[in-house]
Design an enzyme around this catalytic site. Sequence first.
Site, PDB file in Angstrom:
ATOM      1  N   HIS A 239      32.101  27.049 -40.443  1.00 39.31           N
ATOM      2  CA  HIS A 239      31.366  27.534 -42.411  1.00 39.31           C
ATOM      3  C   HIS A 239      30.249  26.571 -42.002  1.00 39.31           C
ATOM      4  O   HIS A 239      29.250  25.969 -41.346  1.00 39.31           O
ATOM      5  CB  HIS A 239      32.480  26.622 -42.770  1.00 39.31           C
TER       6      HIS A 239
ATOM      7  N   GLU B 238      31.758  23.050 -39.026  1.00 40.43           N
ATOM      8  CA  GLU B 238      30.980  23.308 -40.095  1.00 40.43           C
ATOM      9  C   GLU B 238      29.501  22.383 -39.675  1.00 40.43           C
ATOM     10  O   GLU B 238      29.038  21.864 -38.972  1.00 40.43           O
ATOM     11  CB  GLU B 238      30.884  21.638 -41.307  1.00 40.43           C
TER      12      GLU B 238
ATOM     13  N   GLU C 244      27.900  31.168 -46.648  1.00 44.01           N
ATOM     14  CA  GLU C 244      27.389  30.389 -45.444  1.00 44.01           C
ATOM     15  C   GLU C 244      27.006  31.330 -44.162  1.00 44.01           C
ATOM     16  O   GLU C 244      28.626  31.843 -43.529  1.00 44.01           O
ATOM     17  CB  GLU C 244      28.914  29.312 -45.572  1.00 44.01           C
TER      18      GLU C 244
ATOM     19  N   HIS D 111      33.454  31.789 -46.195  1.00 44.06           N
ATOM     20  CA  HIS D 111      32.751  32.093 -47.024  1.00 44.06           C
ATOM     21  C   HIS D 111      31.175  32.431 -46.836  1.00 44.06           C
ATOM     22  O   HIS D 111      31.082  32.444 -46.245  1.00 44.06           O
ATOM     23  CB  HIS D 111      32.433  30.473 -47.867  1.00 44.06           C
TER      24      HIS D 111
END
Length: 520
Positions: A365, A457, A225, A222
Site C-alpha cells: 500500500h 506501507e 497506491e 487500492h
Amino acid sequence: QCKPTVEEKPKCTDVLLSYCGDMAYTQTMFPNILGHKTREDAEAGAEYLLMSVAETLLGGECNPEIRMLGCSVLAPRCEKEKVLKPCRTTCEAVRKRCSHAFEAIEMAWPYFLDCDRFFVSDQEGCYDPLEGLRAEQDVEAIDSMEILAPEEPATMIQFTYHSNAQMISILKKTEERCSDIARTYSIGRSMEGREMLVIEFSNNPGEHELLEPEIKYIGNMHGNEVLGRQLLIYLAQYLCSEYLLGNERIQTLINTTRIHILPSMNPDGYEVAVSGVQDNNYGDEDEGQRRDSWNIGRNNAQNIDLNRNFPDLTSIVYNRRRQKGYRTDHIPIPDYYWFGKVAPETYAVMKWIRSMPFVLSANFHGGDLVVSYPYDLSKHPLERNMFSPTPDDQVFKLLARTYANSHESMTNENAQCGSSRTNSQKGIINGAQWSSLAGSMQDFNYLHTNCFEVTVELGCEKFPPEEELFIGWHENHEALITFMEAAHRGIKGIVKDEEGNAMKGVRISVRGIRHDITTG
C-alpha cells in the site's frame, strides 16, 4: 478490322518503395498480394501509412521485423516473372514475439499481416522475408561471440509507470525470456473486464512440490497506491534477469520456493488514478485541491474499498472468545457474507487464496511508511484503535521486522511519516492499534487459511513522481528478497500414515498457541 487487345502480363520490376529498400531482394511485381495495381497505389494505401505509424508507436521494438513483414506483402519478391509469397512460419514467429508489443500500445495486430491470409506454407514454395536481417544478425553474432547478448528493451527494468496493457506485456515477455522458471496465469477479471495477471517463479512452474513453500506478493489493492505495483513489475524482471545471470542467491530462492506475484489487484482503480493525477498537476498553492484528489482511484469500479470487502472473520473470533476451546483458524466464510456486495476482484483473490497452499504473503500500500500486521480489527467493544494481537503475535512481529529492517529507511524515526508515527515501533505496527478496520485481506488470510500476511506501507506519497521510482526500488529491493527468504524459517516436514504415504489436511498444533495449521 479490330485487333483484340492483349493484356500485358505483369513483369518483375525494381523495388522502389522507400520503406522497403533493405529487403534481401531487389525485384517485385504489381499487382501486389494486397491487390495494389501500382507502386503509387501501394504508397498511397492505408497499409503503407500504418507501417510507419506502428514503427513510431512501437518505439523501435519489433523493428525492422514488422516493417519487413509488411514489405513482403506490399512489395513481394519477384523471380522469373513470378511472385513468391512470404512464409507463414516467419509471420507466426514474429506475431508470437511481438503481439504483446501491440497490446502494450493498445493497437490491434495489422490486418495486412494476417499470417493465414497473405502468407503461405513451406510446401507452397515460400521465402523468408527476414532473410537479409538474419544474415546481418549472423555476422553481428560472429563479431560479438565473446560478448554476452544484451537484454531486450522489453525485459530491462525501465523506471517509468506502466499502463495495464504494458504491465501485461512485460509479464508475458518475462515469462517468455525465462520460460524454464516463469509462468503467467490469470486469476480472473476486474469489474471492467481487465485481466488480473499473476507471474509465478519456480524451478517447476505450475506445480506444487513437497517441502517447497508457496508465497505471494499483491500490489495496487487500492488503485491510487501505485509504488507497490511498479515494484512488483520490477521484481519479476529482476528475478528473471538475475537467475539467467547466475546470481546464486536468486537461483537458490527460485529453486526452493514457489513465488506468485500479482502486481495489480485493482487495475480499474489504477486507470482512474492515472487520469486523476494527469488532471491534477497542482502547484504548491493548490494544496487543498491536492488533498481532495488524495483518494481518486482508491476503490474499484463499483466504488468498493477492496481492503474492507473480505469476510470479517475477526469479529467471529472475538464473539467466540468466552467459549471453551475456541478456535482462530480455518474459520468458514459465513453464509451472510454472500448477501452483501462482493467485488469481482475480492472474489478472484479469495478463490486464488483458497486454491493455493500459501504460507507467507505481503500486500503493498501507500500513504505511510510502516509494516502493519494482524489483527486489523480492534478487540475494543466500540472498535476504538487498540493493540489486538493474534495468537501468533511473535511470528508476525518477526515477519514485519524482517521487511522493515531490510528496508533502507523504514526503521529510521526521522523517515517515518503519516498517522502510524505515534504508535509504530521501529517501522512496524499492529493494524488495530493503528487504524481499526473490518474485512481486511490480511485478517482473512490468517483466519481462513495457513497463510501469514502483512501489509507493507511504502511511503507517504501514494502516487510518487516518476523520477522517484528508482529510489523506491533501491529502498525496497533488498527487503523484497529477504522477506521471501523468510518462508524457509521455522520447521518443515511431512506427515505420513502407517504405510508411509504423505497425508493432506492433517491439523498441526503448537502448545500454547491457539491457532492450528494444516498440511498442504
